[in-house]
Write a protein that holds these residues in place. Sequence first.
Motif, short mmCIF file in Angstrom:
data_model
loop_
_atom_site.label_atom_id
_atom_site.label_comp_id
_atom_site.label_asym_id
_atom_site.label_seq_id
_atom_site.Cartn_x
_atom_site.Cartn_y
_atom_site.Cartn_z
N LYS A 85 -40.85 10.38 27.23
CA LYS A 85 -40.12 10.24 28.49
C LYS A 85 -40.73 11.03 29.65
N ASP A 86 -41.56 12.02 29.34
CA ASP A 86 -42.17 12.80 30.41
C ASP A 86 -43.62 12.41 30.67
N ARG A 126 -38.92 6.41 35.01
CA ARG A 126 -37.92 7.46 35.25
C ARG A 126 -37.11 7.16 36.51
#
Length: 346
Positions: free
Chosen positions: A212-213, A223
């Motif tokens: 997710k990062d 995001r």
Amino acid sequence: MSRILLEDMQQIVADTNIPWNSMQDSTVLITGATGTIGSAIVRALYAANQQLKLNIKILTFGRDTEKAKPLVSLYGAEFIFQDICEAVKVDGSVDYIFHCAAVTKSFEMVSNPVGVIETSIKGTFNILTLAKRKHVKSMIYLSSMEVYGLTDPDIPSVSEADLGYIDLKNPRSCYPESKRMCESLCNSYFSQYDVPVKIARLAQTFGAGCVKDDPRVFGQFSRSALARKNIVLHTEGRSRGNYCYISDAIRGILLLLLKGENGEAYNIANPEASVTVREMAEIVADKVCGGRISVNVDVPPDVASRGYAPDVTMRLNVDKIKKLSWQPVYGLAEMYERMIAEWRGR
């Protein structure tokens, strides 16, 4: 695995063009196994073991024992703590190698270009030496579309022979130029020692399984979509990108391993997912988010120091890998939808 990841793995294993039986009772080594592509290969081999009873022994190299824990606990892989810049040692036989280890973060390419080059060239030299020593049946070197550099804008689609210009004075060039050198190393080991290596020139690859990062542009856009925040571009977004969904790319890589021609490079991309950064942002805002967010441009004064690749116009030609009966399945909007759904735990 999430439902999306399970679907992806089942689709890979169900591909009848992949001669899975040739991997029966084999030992497979994966470098960079905690990265996006390496971990997807581990999951695919685990799924093949579960569904086809192939008894593949999965060996993984890496330097992060924490990241490697799921590979061992969930997918039955054996983890070997190894810096590939040092001489590598593996007990027993190795039949197949996927060499996926590389530095891929843009900020490292401008802040630590020497380290990027060292990891690429020393690491690839050491893995090729291992492949030679173990008499492997096949090896994949994971290259990049960035090896093409700036190509002739009049070429309608860039095939594997259409290499362009790379500015050697730009520290950011450490990545594409070292990838070129590694490809040369691969071909030299094939020519001189008959190491059966194939080269996969990947488009930017993403989908379910990405963290997710992830700092790359698709991670930033995803995001924004999740948070329902407007997408902010830090360039004008004119550079054209070529993209491929992860499970499509893994099917292509496995086909190259088992059916590709030794000493040859193959593009892996979805030609329908060749768009500018601005166009991709608009697709996310309009199709993925249903027009609930917008796209804004805010170019910072320090943009040159952020490590963005130079603007390119190329479209990757995939006729060569299509001769191995490969076809991409997922379009650009679906890539985002599947990745975001997996992030949400669906």
